[in-house]
Motif scaffolding. Structure first.
Motif: not given
Length: 118
Positions: A72, A81, A84-86, A88-89
């Motif tokens: 992570t 929360d 992380e997703t953004r 990685r993008s």
């Protein structure tokens, strides 16, 4: 591969230290249309003494790939929360941009060298 079960929560005695580190990394999860590109430009300025192609593109790609491959990006559940997703993008998009600047590889060996051996 991210493992959210290993994230540090507010109950942990390590939460303060982990949050401090995560705050430093939070820029990676900022808005991909404005804040992140501005950050990436500032990083480039910091290394403007390095030739853009191929040295900077290769080195920056390698650093970004390390962040992606190292589990992570964020240590705390709170920041994971939220960002992380953004993050990685954003990193994948920047790696793609850097690859584009390098141009098409001549062969597979050269491709691995150009992108820091994914």
């Amino acid at each position: 591969t991210p493992n959210p079960q290993q994230l540090i929560t507010a109950e942990s005695s390590l939460f303060g230290q982990a949050l401090f580190l995560d705050i430093d990394m939070a820029v990676l999860g900022k808005d991909p249309k404005d804040a992140y590109p501005s950050y990436a430009k500032c990083i480039r300025r910091e290394y403007d003494h390095i030739p853009y192609v191929p040295d900077y593109c290769n080195g920056r790609s390698s650093v970004l790939r390390h962040f992606l491959d190292d589990g992570t990006i964020f240590c705390t559940k709170l920041m994971f929360d939220a960002f992380e997703t953004r993050a990685r993008s954003n990193l994948l998009n920047e790696i793609d941009e850097l690859r584009h600047k390098l141009g098409p590889p001549k062969d597979e060996t050269m491709l691995a060298a150009q992108i820091g051996e994914c």
